[in-house]
Design a protein around this motif. Sequence first.
Motif, PDB file in Angstrom:
ATOM      1  N   ALA A 134      38.117  60.130 -94.764  1.00 42.07           N
ATOM      2  CA  ALA A 134      37.813  58.627 -94.928  1.00 42.07           C
ATOM      3  C   ALA A 134      39.007  58.048 -93.971  1.00 42.07           C
ATOM      4  N   THR A 135      38.859  56.882 -93.749  1.00 39.02           N
ATOM      5  CA  THR A 135      40.066  55.877 -93.282  1.00 39.02           C
ATOM      6  C   THR A 135      40.124  54.907 -94.521  1.00 39.02           C
ATOM      7  N   ASP A 136      41.442  54.821 -94.642  1.00 40.34           N
ATOM      8  CA  ASP A 136      41.913  53.771 -95.904  1.00 40.34           C
ATOM      9  C   ASP A 136      42.661  52.776 -95.245  1.00 40.34           C
ATOM     10  N   PRO A 137      42.397  51.573 -95.507  1.00 39.13           N
ATOM     11  CA  PRO A 137      43.618  50.321 -95.156  1.00 39.13           C
ATOM     12  C   PRO A 137      44.609  50.354 -96.089  1.00 39.13           C
ATOM     13  N   ILE A 138      45.822  49.951 -95.663  1.00 41.31           N
ATOM     14  CA  ILE A 138      46.818  49.736 -96.544  1.00 41.31           C
ATOM     15  C   ILE A 138      46.659  47.919 -96.657  1.00 41.31           C
ATOM     16  N   VAL A 139      46.895  47.373 -97.916  1.00 38.95           N
ATOM     17  CA  VAL A 139      46.388  46.090 -98.243  1.00 38.95           C
ATOM     18  C   VAL A 139      47.701  45.429 -99.010  1.00 38.95           C
ATOM     19  N   LEU A 140      47.774  44.217 -98.910  1.00 41.55           N
ATOM     20  CA  LEU A 140      48.763  43.568 -99.893  1.00 41.55           C
ATOM     21  C   LEU A 140      48.350  43.162-100.953  1.00 41.55           C
ATOM     22  N   VAL A 141      48.811  43.624-102.147  1.00 41.96           N
ATOM     23  CA  VAL A 141      48.360  43.309-103.477  1.00 41.96           C
ATOM     24  C   VAL A 141      49.199  42.282-104.338  1.00 41.96           C
ATOM     25  N   THR A 142      48.589  41.318-104.809  1.00 38.73           N
ATOM     26  CA  THR A 142      49.260  40.330-105.532  1.00 38.73           C
ATOM     27  C   THR A 142      48.633  39.898-106.906  1.00 38.73           C
ATOM     28  N   ALA A 143      49.274  39.191-107.728  1.00 42.48           N
ATOM     29  CA  ALA A 143      48.523  38.660-108.920  1.00 42.48           C
ATOM     30  C   ALA A 143      47.361  37.743-108.415  1.00 42.48           C
ATOM     31  N   LEU A 144      46.210  37.861-109.213  1.00 43.65           N
ATOM     32  CA  LEU A 144      45.007  37.005-108.943  1.00 43.65           C
ATOM     33  C   LEU A 144      45.064  35.677-108.829  1.00 43.65           C
ATOM     34  N   GLU A 145      45.988  35.174-109.934  1.00 42.89           N
ATOM     35  CA  GLU A 145      46.192  33.568-110.099  1.00 42.89           C
ATOM     36  C   GLU A 145      47.289  33.056-108.971  1.00 42.89           C
ATOM     37  N   ARG A 146      47.752  34.005-108.165  1.00 44.14           N
ATOM     38  CA  ARG A 146      48.812  33.375-107.232  1.00 44.14           C
ATOM     39  C   ARG A 146      48.145  32.587-106.210  1.00 44.14           C
ATOM     40  N   PRO A 147      48.601  31.489-105.832  1.00 44.04           N
ATOM     41  CA  PRO A 147      48.011  30.793-104.750  1.00 44.04           C
ATOM     42  C   PRO A 147      48.348  31.453-103.268  1.00 44.04           C
ATOM     43  N   GLU A 148      47.478  31.697-102.546  1.00 43.40           N
ATOM     44  CA  GLU A 148      47.637  32.366-101.365  1.00 43.40           C
ATOM     45  C   GLU A 148      47.306  31.513 -99.778  1.00 43.40           C
TER      46      GLU A 148
ATOM     47  N   PRO B 222      45.281  31.253 -96.654  1.00 43.46           N
ATOM     48  CA  PRO B 222      44.007  31.865 -96.165  1.00 43.46           C
ATOM     49  C   PRO B 222      44.354  32.903 -94.884  1.00 43.46           C
ATOM     50  N   GLY B 223      43.354  33.689 -94.846  1.00 45.06           N
ATOM     51  CA  GLY B 223      43.524  34.499 -93.435  1.00 45.06           C
ATOM     52  C   GLY B 223      44.625  35.913 -93.906  1.00 45.06           C
ATOM     53  N   PRO B 224      44.582  36.736 -93.018  1.00 44.91           N
ATOM     54  CA  PRO B 224      45.468  38.152 -93.370  1.00 44.91           C
ATOM     55  C   PRO B 224      46.995  37.861 -93.542  1.00 44.91           C
ATOM     56  N   ALA B 225      47.432  38.641 -94.264  1.00 50.37           N
ATOM     57  CA  ALA B 225      48.892  38.671 -94.590  1.00 50.37           C
ATOM     58  C   ALA B 225      50.060  38.808 -93.641  1.00 50.37           C
ATOM     59  N   VAL B 226      51.050  38.016 -93.595  1.00 51.89           N
ATOM     60  CA  VAL B 226      52.069  38.331 -92.465  1.00 51.89           C
ATOM     61  C   VAL B 226      53.004  38.535 -93.358  1.00 51.89           C
ATOM     62  N   LEU B 227      53.701  39.804 -93.253  1.00 50.44           N
ATOM     63  CA  LEU B 227      54.577  40.055 -93.925  1.00 50.44           C
ATOM     64  C   LEU B 227      55.851  39.418 -93.960  1.00 50.44           C
TER      65      LEU B 227
ATOM     66  N   ARG C 167      43.196  42.608-112.658  1.00 50.21           N
ATOM     67  CA  ARG C 167      43.227  41.443-112.139  1.00 50.21           C
ATOM     68  C   ARG C 167      44.175  41.195-111.019  1.00 50.21           C
ATOM     69  N   VAL C 168      43.876  41.766-109.619  1.00 56.32           N
ATOM     70  CA  VAL C 168      44.617  41.591-108.684  1.00 56.32           C
ATOM     71  C   VAL C 168      43.885  41.239-107.570  1.00 56.32           C
ATOM     72  N   ALA C 169      44.724  40.585-106.429  1.00 54.02           N
ATOM     73  CA  ALA C 169      43.926  40.193-105.230  1.00 54.02           C
ATOM     74  C   ALA C 169      44.623  41.232-104.203  1.00 54.02           C
ATOM     75  N   THR C 170      43.719  41.395-103.220  1.00 57.83           N
ATOM     76  CA  THR C 170      44.200  42.138-101.928  1.00 57.83           C
ATOM     77  C   THR C 170      43.864  41.377-100.824  1.00 57.83           C
ATOM     78  N   LYS C 171      44.792  41.402 -99.762  1.00 55.38           N
ATOM     79  CA  LYS C 171      44.628  40.880 -98.582  1.00 55.38           C
ATOM     80  C   LYS C 171      44.887  41.840 -97.542  1.00 55.38           C
ATOM     81  N   ALA C 172      44.140  41.766 -96.431  1.00 57.25           N
ATOM     82  CA  ALA C 172      44.319  42.666 -95.382  1.00 57.25           C
ATOM     83  C   ALA C 172      45.625  42.206 -94.523  1.00 57.25           C
ATOM     84  N   LEU C 173      46.303  43.178 -93.791  1.00 53.01           N
ATOM     85  CA  LEU C 173      47.517  42.797 -93.188  1.00 53.01           C
ATOM     86  C   LEU C 173      47.288  42.174 -91.708  1.00 53.01           C
ATOM     87  N   ALA C 174      47.877  41.175 -91.338  1.00 49.96           N
ATOM     88  CA  ALA C 174      47.845  40.519 -90.189  1.00 49.96           C
ATOM     89  C   ALA C 174      47.816  41.567 -88.898  1.00 49.96           C
ATOM     90  N   THR C 175      48.933  42.524 -89.119  1.00 46.10           N
ATOM     91  CA  THR C 175      48.763  43.861 -88.135  1.00 46.10           C
ATOM     92  C   THR C 175      48.163  45.025 -89.020  1.00 46.10           C
TER      93      THR C 175
END
Length: 302
Positions: free
Chosen positions: A164-178, A180-185, A252-260
């Motif tokens: 399989a191919t597994d992406p690395i994602v940013l994980v934050t609390a679900l209620e945290r304001p984020e 929009p769009g991919p995460a810039v570290l 209860r967490v949120a995931t965001k794809a990485l910008a890179t």
Amino acid sequence: MLNPWRLRLLSRLAVLGTVRAVAQDVNLSASTVSHQLALLETETRTRLLERTGRRVRLTPAGEKLARQARAILDHLDAVEAELRGDEPAGLVRIGAFQSAIHTFAVPAATRLARAYPRLETELAEREPHESVPALRAGDSDVIITTTDFADLPLGPDLEIIRLATDPIVLVTALERPERPGPAVLADYASEPWALDIPQSYMANLTLRLCRESGFEPRVVCRFSNYLMTLQHVEAGLSIALLPGLAVDPRYRVATKALATPVTRTIVAVTRRGSPRRAAVNAVLDALRQPVRLPAMVEQAGR
């Protein structure tokens, strides 16, 4: 005649480095191990060890025989299994990193137990830096690891089956304001971070990605268990980079794809050099079968 037990001791010495470590591993005295290795030199009429003070190291001939010993021992195991019949049988030791155990190893072991009553699987949690040496030493017959662990590359002595191919994602609390769009570290430079234990694959990767983004992460906790990391993140106490496979939907967490984007390739690996036992082939076939994965993870062959 080469003695298989002495070959096994030589193979262990090549991996563990010292006679004392080999003795502890096989539950013998160091003097007994030294005596058995001396007998192996007599049997082969070859100098296999160089003694420097109280330590020994393998000669070039010893290193060559140690490499060949693993293939010889594997072949003996295959012959014994063949004599017991064509049905996969015997023990197969599987080493897998944490998030691959419940997604790949346990489903495979469950199917195998139903299909082959005489086949026994033994699962062990092993990080990539542990699993490859364990495979080469014969402590594991099959490992589930990643080809992306640069500190310990897979060599031509190993056979690799992509799973399989597994992406690395940013994980934050679900209620945290984020945003929009991919995460810039770089936007998370001031955040508290949860990391894996030092020198593990994810700890090294997180540090490298943060440093490439221009900051040193403020580490507030280290866990060897992804569920503990998810609990810490869920409570709003930290953020983390995790593989997609590790994100358990019960939290209860949120995931965001990485910008890179960063991905890891998940593979099953076994040793080359001798015919594989039917039991090992059955394990590899079971690992290739489709399993339920998070939507973000792409399984090989789909």
